[in-house]
Enzyme design. Sequence first.
Site, short mmCIF file in Angstrom:
data_model
loop_
_atom_site.label_atom_id
_atom_site.label_comp_id
_atom_site.label_asym_id
_atom_site.label_seq_id
_atom_site.Cartn_x
_atom_site.Cartn_y
_atom_site.Cartn_z
N TYR A 113 0.86 -1.19 0.00
CA TYR A 113 0.00 0.00 0.00
C TYR A 113 0.89 1.23 0.00
O TYR A 113 1.55 1.54 0.99
CB TYR A 113 -0.91 -0.03 1.23
CG TYR A 113 -1.80 1.18 1.39
CD1 TYR A 113 -2.47 1.73 0.30
CD2 TYR A 113 -1.98 1.78 2.63
CE1 TYR A 113 -3.29 2.84 0.45
CE2 TYR A 113 -2.80 2.88 2.80
CZ TYR A 113 -3.45 3.40 1.70
OH TYR A 113 -4.26 4.50 1.84
N ASP A 152 -2.45 -0.93 -4.04
CA ASP A 152 -2.90 0.43 -4.28
C ASP A 152 -1.65 1.30 -4.31
O ASP A 152 -1.05 1.57 -3.27
CB ASP A 152 -3.85 0.85 -3.17
CG ASP A 152 -4.30 2.30 -3.29
OD1 ASP A 152 -3.85 3.00 -4.22
OD2 ASP A 152 -5.10 2.74 -2.44
N HIS A 254 -12.74 1.19 -3.70
CA HIS A 254 -11.96 0.55 -4.77
C HIS A 254 -12.71 -0.68 -5.28
O HIS A 254 -13.56 -1.23 -4.58
CB HIS A 254 -10.59 0.08 -4.24
CG HIS A 254 -9.66 1.19 -3.87
ND1 HIS A 254 -8.51 1.49 -4.56
CD2 HIS A 254 -9.70 2.07 -2.83
CE1 HIS A 254 -7.89 2.49 -3.99
NE2 HIS A 254 -8.58 2.87 -2.93
#
Length: 265
Positions: A113, A152, A254
């Site tokens: 992340y 992400d 998302h």
Amino acid sequence: MFNLVSLNLNGIRSATSKGLEAWLEKTRPDCICVQEVKAQAPDVAGKFELLAGLQGHFHYAEKKGYSGVAVYTQHAPSDVLIGYGSPEFDAEGRWVELRFDTPQRKLSLISCYFPSGSSGEERQEAKFRFLDEMWTHLQTLRGQREFILCGDVNIAHKEMDLKNWKGNLKNSGFLPEERAWMTKLLDPGQGGLVDVYRTLEPEATETAYTWWSNRGQAYAKNVGWRIDYHLATPALAALARQTGVYKHEKFSDHAPLSVRYDLDL
């Protein structure tokens, strides 16, 4: 086919309350890499170690309700690495790496992340520090083993990767420096990694978006960004056969990004 999914949960408690586990039961991925778990070990214990029969491996942030990543898998790893050795960012719960090594190969699946810089200049500077560290780490890793990093990344690489690119040229996630970092990472002669989705879907625009702001009616109008990726070493990227972004149900801000690989663990 090995079905590998990446999804920013925006909170594991929230995502599971919106039907994530039922979707996993139905689709039966081999592995799902998740980001923004937003929970600590006591929150997960007895509730979220397993999802749809998949075993979870976690990197929690020290700060409560913040960040955190996990990999859920039906295959037992040969090793699990928590964090990537960063004094600053390992405290934020941003890296978990599962290794599936055999005498014939070295292979990792990673959930990562990347920081967002949208809250202000201080966090944007932190994001740039993270990108510098991550560049070095990924180059070292690439010299040692094959891997797929799911995550992400909080960067839309090209104009086709977000709806309103003209209005975001000065915003975190689409800054020239961030996009140049991605270009360098995906350059065969430099970073040497492959954007797997783009290899399979080189022309996709509106079907490619994986994140939508909660402001206005961004989701309803599909004013989205493609900021979730499978980033793979070339040998593994060459095994990718099919990809898609799942939008029929909404578990988070998302959407799940799935890639099927001709791969056996």
